[in-house]
Write an enzyme that holds these catalytic residues in place. Structure first.
Site, PDB file in Angstrom:
ATOM      1  N   TRP A  11       0.828  -1.206   0.000  1.00  0.00           N
ATOM      2  CA  TRP A  11       0.000   0.000   0.000  1.00  0.00           C
ATOM      3  C   TRP A  11       0.860   1.253   0.000  1.00  0.00           C
ATOM      4  O   TRP A  11       0.551   2.242  -0.664  1.00  0.00           O
ATOM      5  CB  TRP A  11      -0.990  -0.012   1.168  1.00  0.00           C
ATOM      6  CG  TRP A  11      -2.038  -1.063   0.965  1.00  0.00           C
ATOM      7  CD1 TRP A  11      -2.230  -2.182   1.724  1.00  0.00           C
ATOM      8  CD2 TRP A  11      -3.015  -1.124  -0.078  1.00  0.00           C
ATOM      9  NE1 TRP A  11      -3.277  -2.929   1.210  1.00  0.00           N
ATOM     10  CE2 TRP A  11      -3.766  -2.300   0.112  1.00  0.00           C
ATOM     11  CE3 TRP A  11      -3.328  -0.299  -1.170  1.00  0.00           C
ATOM     12  CZ2 TRP A  11      -4.820  -2.675  -0.731  1.00  0.00           C
ATOM     13  CZ3 TRP A  11      -4.375  -0.671  -2.011  1.00  0.00           C
ATOM     14  CH2 TRP A  11      -5.101  -1.838  -1.797  1.00  0.00           C
ATOM     15  N   ASP A  39      -1.537   6.290   6.649  1.00  0.00           N
ATOM     16  CA  ASP A  39      -2.614   5.471   6.117  1.00  0.00           C
ATOM     17  C   ASP A  39      -2.905   4.411   7.176  1.00  0.00           C
ATOM     18  O   ASP A  39      -2.121   3.496   7.375  1.00  0.00           O
ATOM     19  CB  ASP A  39      -2.163   4.828   4.799  1.00  0.00           C
ATOM     20  CG  ASP A  39      -3.195   3.831   4.259  1.00  0.00           C
ATOM     21  OD1 ASP A  39      -4.273   3.686   4.875  1.00  0.00           O
ATOM     22  OD2 ASP A  39      -2.903   3.208   3.213  1.00  0.00           O
ATOM     23  N   LYS A  86     -12.022  -2.130   6.624  1.00  0.00           N
ATOM     24  CA  LYS A  86     -11.187  -3.133   7.273  1.00  0.00           C
ATOM     25  C   LYS A  86     -11.572  -3.241   8.747  1.00  0.00           C
ATOM     26  O   LYS A  86     -11.993  -4.283   9.204  1.00  0.00           O
ATOM     27  CB  LYS A  86      -9.703  -2.770   7.163  1.00  0.00           C
ATOM     28  CG  LYS A  86      -8.963  -3.128   5.876  1.00  0.00           C
ATOM     29  CD  LYS A  86      -9.651  -2.733   4.606  1.00  0.00           C
ATOM     30  CE  LYS A  86      -8.937  -3.145   3.340  1.00  0.00           C
ATOM     31  NZ  LYS A  86      -7.726  -2.448   3.003  1.00  0.00           N
TER      32      LYS A  86
END
Ligand SMILES: *Cc1c(COP(=O)(O)O)cnc(C)c1O
Length: 364
Positions: free
Chosen positions: A105, A174, A198
């Protein structure tokens, strides 16, 4: 119905607390005092404004978010934040943004930022397959940097920073796959962003916690939706916000406050669950090889391999028989990934551990 539910180890969208799902079901036809469903009411109605405000206040209480910071509810997922962070804080900046790349990511985040301005990658763990994390003192973090970006939990590789960094420039994280897993010292952060699906709610809503002085850096020429300042000025109602997602995230926050007892209690639960799982791996080192360096193991996503693909297939088949679902690792890493987010009950982890013990003994 409830009895038919699997233990869902999916990396995202992921497990939600059963009590939250039951409330959604009970309120689906008619929100209390509203005469209509959450899906049908105006975002400008007093009922929805109250729901959004309550979600925001619950996040402020859970994370002790100081007055210096604003909470925004946006769309576009974490991927749009890869772009928005750079569009708002890097466009027109003379000094580069610095990135710490600890997994897939983080790499994607760099790719988007490079389109907006100069980027300096301070660390990239690609050569060891993103299995370990750097320490701040090993990096040349610049006080002049537009910001420093890192990924607090790399969902695919299963490595996670367990403490808050103090850096001399705005720190952007993040936190998509570990938002609300422990208390954070928000004062140390410029921006904390997270898609909800998530650890905090359904797909469709993304939370951005931003230090208010950074709002001044949003340029006038940005497309309207992409400007943090617009969203802050309109209290996340610059356009229609993701109403259902905000409602569900509010219920998850209520569950954290009232059933779990806050983020310290949630953190202890997460530590206990992860400990059970990692202990099982370490009891059978011939069968389960963890991907992450020991001290960098994630409390959210545990990644490991078995000696052969045949054994992994057999393991997944045994898991399926026990209603342990979605344990296959990401295609780029392979092996097994058990995502044990906030809402994964400890019973699910215990059942997985039982399987791991039995399987290792049987195939020793
Ligand atoms: C899932 C994930 C993303 C991508 O989120 P989208 O909502 O699909 O854009 C980004 N970062 C991390 C750490 C993630 O886990």
């Amino acid at each position: 119905m409830k009895e038919n539910r699997l233990y869902n180890f999916s990396a995202g969208p992921a497990v939600l607390p059963v009590s939250v799902l039951e409330t959604i079901r009970d309120q689906m036809l008619c929100l209390p005092g509203c005469g209509a469903s959450i899906l049908e009411i105006s975002h400008r109605s007093k009922q929805f404004i109250a729901i959004q405000e309550q979600t925001k206040q619950r996040l402020i209480r859970l994370l002790k978010i100081p007055q210096t910071h604003e909470v925004l509810f946006l769309q576009g997922g974490a991927r749009l934040q890869f772009s928005m962070v750079a569009m708002n804080l890097l466009r027109g900046s003379k000094s580069p943004a610095q990135y710490v790349v600890t997994g897939t990511w983080g790499k994607y985040a760099v790719g988007e930022a490079k389109k907006e301005g100069p980027v300096e990658v301070l660390y990239d763990g690609a050569d060891h397959g993103y299995s370990k994390l750097p320490k701040p003192q090993e990096l040349r973090i610049s006080a002049d940097a537009a910001y420093l970006h890192m990924t607090s939990n790399e969902t695919i590789q299963g490595i996670q920073f367990q403490s808050d960094w103090q850096v001399p420039c705005p720190l952007v994280i993040d936190s998509s796959s570990d938002f609300l897993y422990r208390p954070l010292d928000i004062a140390k952060y410029g921006i904390v962003y997270a898609c909800a699906q998530k650890n905090a709610g359904p797909a469709g809503v993304t939370v951005v916690i931003i230090r208010k002085d950074l709002l001044d850096r949003s340029g006038e020429n940005l497309p309207g939706y992409l400007s943090y300042r617009n969203h802050a000025q309109e209290d996340s109602m610059w356009n229609t916000p993701p109403t259902f997602g905000i409602y569900v995230m509010g219920l998850v926050a209520q569950w954290l406050e009232e059933s779990v007892g806050g983020l310290d209690a949630m953190h202890r639960r997460n530590q206990d669950k992860a400990q059970l799982l990692y202990d099982a791996m370490d009891r059978h080192p011939g069968m389960y090889q963890g991907h992450a360096r020991l001290e960098d193991r994630s409390l959210m996503n545990a990644t490991f391999k078995l000696p052969t693909e045949e054994l992994e297939t057999a393991f997944l088949a045994e898991a399926k028989k026990l209603n342990l679902d979605s344990l296959k690792g990401h295609r780029s890493v392979g092996g097994i990934r058990a995502s044990i987010y906030n809402a994964m009950p400890i019973e699910g982890v215990k059942l997985l551990v039982q399987l791991m013990d039995l399987f290792a003994t049987k195939h020793a």
